[in-house]
Design a protein around this motif. Sequence first.
Motif, PDB file in Angstrom:
ATOM      1  N   LYS A   3      -0.882 -14.545   3.716  1.00 54.90           N
ATOM      2  CA  LYS A   3      -1.814 -13.433   2.944  1.00 54.90           C
ATOM      3  C   LYS A   3      -3.323 -13.550   3.563  1.00 54.90           C
ATOM      4  N   ARG A   4      -3.884 -14.422   4.151  1.00 54.60           N
ATOM      5  CA  ARG A   4      -5.183 -14.568   4.698  1.00 54.60           C
ATOM      6  C   ARG A   4      -5.249 -13.529   5.917  1.00 54.60           C
ATOM      7  N   GLN A   5      -3.899 -13.247   6.605  1.00 55.61           N
ATOM      8  CA  GLN A   5      -3.889 -12.216   7.752  1.00 55.61           C
ATOM      9  C   GLN A   5      -3.771 -10.752   7.252  1.00 55.61           C
ATOM     10  N   TRP A   6      -3.469 -10.411   6.253  1.00 53.12           N
ATOM     11  CA  TRP A   6      -2.979  -9.364   5.641  1.00 53.12           C
ATOM     12  C   TRP A   6      -4.045  -8.067   5.804  1.00 53.12           C
ATOM     13  N   PRO A   7      -5.165  -8.455   5.360  1.00 55.55           N
ATOM     14  CA  PRO A   7      -6.398  -7.441   5.493  1.00 55.55           C
ATOM     15  C   PRO A   7      -6.489  -6.898   6.783  1.00 55.55           C
ATOM     16  N   ARG A   8      -6.735  -7.758   7.830  1.00 58.13           N
ATOM     17  CA  ARG A   8      -6.678  -7.216   9.162  1.00 58.13           C
ATOM     18  C   ARG A   8      -5.716  -6.570   9.701  1.00 58.13           C
ATOM     19  N   LEU A   9      -4.243  -7.162   9.525  1.00 62.32           N
ATOM     20  CA  LEU A   9      -3.234  -6.337   9.885  1.00 62.32           C
ATOM     21  C   LEU A   9      -2.969  -5.027   9.380  1.00 62.32           C
ATOM     22  N   PHE A  10      -3.430  -4.934   7.910  1.00 63.44           N
ATOM     23  CA  PHE A  10      -3.180  -3.455   7.337  1.00 63.44           C
ATOM     24  C   PHE A  10      -3.991  -2.681   8.010  1.00 63.44           C
ATOM     25  N   GLU A  11      -5.254  -3.080   8.466  1.00 62.77           N
ATOM     26  CA  GLU A  11      -6.103  -2.127   9.316  1.00 62.77           C
ATOM     27  C   GLU A  11      -5.339  -1.590  10.486  1.00 62.77           C
TER      28      GLU A  11
ATOM     29  N   PRO B  12       1.142  -1.289  -0.136  1.00 65.10           N
ATOM     30  CA  PRO B  12       0.205  -0.002   0.105  1.00 65.10           C
ATOM     31  C   PRO B  12       0.788   1.335   0.045  1.00 65.10           C
ATOM     32  N   ASP B  13       0.654   2.316  -0.656  1.00 65.91           N
ATOM     33  CA  ASP B  13       1.128   3.354  -0.684  1.00 65.91           C
ATOM     34  C   ASP B  13       1.562   4.164   0.347  1.00 65.91           C
ATOM     35  N   TRP B  14       0.587   3.958   1.614  1.00 61.99           N
ATOM     36  CA  TRP B  14       1.029   4.442   2.850  1.00 61.99           C
ATOM     37  C   TRP B  14       1.730   3.694   3.545  1.00 61.99           C
TER      38      TRP B  14
ATOM     39  N   ASP C 106       7.918  -1.966   7.447  1.00 61.99           N
ATOM     40  CA  ASP C 106       6.902  -2.553   7.978  1.00 61.99           C
ATOM     41  C   ASP C 106       6.205  -3.713   7.247  1.00 61.99           C
ATOM     42  N   ALA C 107       6.432  -3.648   5.848  1.00 60.72           N
ATOM     43  CA  ALA C 107       5.767  -4.610   5.222  1.00 60.72           C
ATOM     44  C   ALA C 107       6.673  -5.657   5.070  1.00 60.72           C
TER      45      ALA C 107
ATOM     46  N   ARG D  12      -2.344   0.808   9.866  1.00 60.59           N
ATOM     47  CA  ARG D  12      -2.947   1.934   9.231  1.00 60.59           C
ATOM     48  C   ARG D  12      -3.503   2.844  10.228  1.00 60.59           C
ATOM     49  N   ASP D  13      -4.351   2.308  11.319  1.00 64.76           N
ATOM     50  CA  ASP D  13      -4.996   2.794  12.392  1.00 64.76           C
ATOM     51  C   ASP D  13      -3.920   3.234  13.371  1.00 64.76           C
ATOM     52  N   GLY D  14      -2.633   2.547  13.428  1.00 63.16           N
ATOM     53  CA  GLY D  14      -1.809   3.036  14.447  1.00 63.16           C
ATOM     54  C   GLY D  14      -1.862   2.000  15.734  1.00 63.16           C
ATOM     55  N   TYR D  15      -2.241   0.988  15.650  1.00 65.74           N
ATOM     56  CA  TYR D  15      -2.299   0.013  16.604  1.00 65.74           C
ATOM     57  C   TYR D  15      -1.058  -1.082  16.547  1.00 65.74           C
TER      58      TYR D  15
END
Length: 381
Positions: free
Chosen positions: A328-336, A148-150, A155-156, A339-342
Motif C-alpha cells: 500500500k505504501r507504493q500505491w500513490p506513486r504507482l497510481f500516478e 479509482p474510477d479511472w 490493472d488494479a 494514470r499518466d500512461g507510463y
Amino acid sequence: MKAMVYRGPYKVRVEEKDIPSIEHPNDAIVRVTRAAICGSDLHLYHGMMPDTRVGMTFGHEFVGVVHEVGSSVERLKPGDRVMVPFNIFCGSCWFCARGLYSNCHNVNPNATAVGGIYGYSHTCGGYDGGQAEFVRVPFADVGPAPIPDWMDEEDAVLCTDALATGYFGAQLGDIAEGDTVVVFGAGPVGLFAAKSAWLMGAGRVIVVDQLDYRLEKARQFAQAETVNFTEHDDIVVAMKQTTDYLGADVVIDAVGAEADGSFLQHVSAAKLKLQGGSPVALNWAIDSVRKGGTVSVIGAYGPLFSAVKFGDAMNKGLTLRMNQCPVKRQWPRLFEHIRDGYLKPSDIVTHRIPLEHIAEGYHMFSAKLDGCIKTLVVPGT
C-alpha cells in the motif's frame, strides 16, 4: 462458493467451500472479480514452503466488490470496488507506523519476520486467499482501498503484488541516474522491476532469463537489453564483460527460491523442508554486481537455510536490501504512473482462465507452456 483447494505438491483442484463469514467487527467479505496466479504461488504448488496445509486456498493477488462488512468498518461499504494488498496488517503496531506493512507485528502468530499474507501457508498466518469466489479481508479499514474510477480492474489486480513488488525492487536498488541495472528473472515481477528501473533514472537495463518468449516480452514491455543465460558458459563472466569488467551498479533478484538448483537442493527443500529453495540467482546477483554495488532481493525465499555466498558479499562491500513489499505504501506513486500512461500493468497478462480451470492454469504456469507470463483467474465464468 467455489474455491481453489491445495491437496499436496502439484495437486490443486476446485471444491465447494463455505462462504467466509465475519469473524471480527473490522472484517469485510469481498466477492472476488479478478485474481491472479503469482510466481511465488509456485513455491506452495511445488511443496517448497513449510506448513502448507491440505485444504488451504491460495491467492494473494485479487480485487473484487465488497459483499459484507463488520460492525466497526467505517471506510468501506457493500458494493465498493476494492483492491486488496497481499499484506495483511493492523496499521497501528511499531512496524505499520513506519510503513513496514509487510512486517506487521500483530497478524501472524507463527513468525517473527513476515506479517500476514493471504493464501500463503500457515507460516504466513494461515489466511485463506483470493483464488475463490469470496474471501475474508481482516482489518478492512486499513488494507483494502477503493479502485479509482479511472482504473481498469485488471490493472488494479496487478497493483496488489506483482507491479508493487517490481517497483519496490527498483526502489531498494537505490538507483542513481545513469546506473546499469541487471534484473535476474523475466517473470511478471522482473518485468515490472526492469520497467520501474527506467522510471528511477537507470541508464541501462539488462534482463537475464532462460526462456526466449519471456526475454522477448522484456524487450517489448520493458525496453530492456536481454541475455539468455543458457547461451553462456558462465553468466557472471558475461555480465562482467558487458559492464567493462566492473559489474552492474544494481542487481535485482526477481527469481527467488524457484531458481534451477542441484538435485540435493531440491530434495532438501521440497521433501525435507531444510532449505528456502535454490540460491542460484541470488549468488549470481552477488557475483555480477560491482564492488560497492547494491543487490535488491524481491524473489521469494523460504524461511530456512539457503547456501548464500555471504562472504563474497561482505568482501565486495555490497549493500543487500530485501523485504516483502509493503504494497500500500507504493500505491500513490504507482497510481500516478498508471494514470499518466507510463505504466499499463495489464500489458503483461497472457492468459485469463475461469476459476474452474485453475488446476490447468497452475500446470501451464509452472511448466511455462503456451507462452504463459501472467495468468488472471476469473471467478463465476
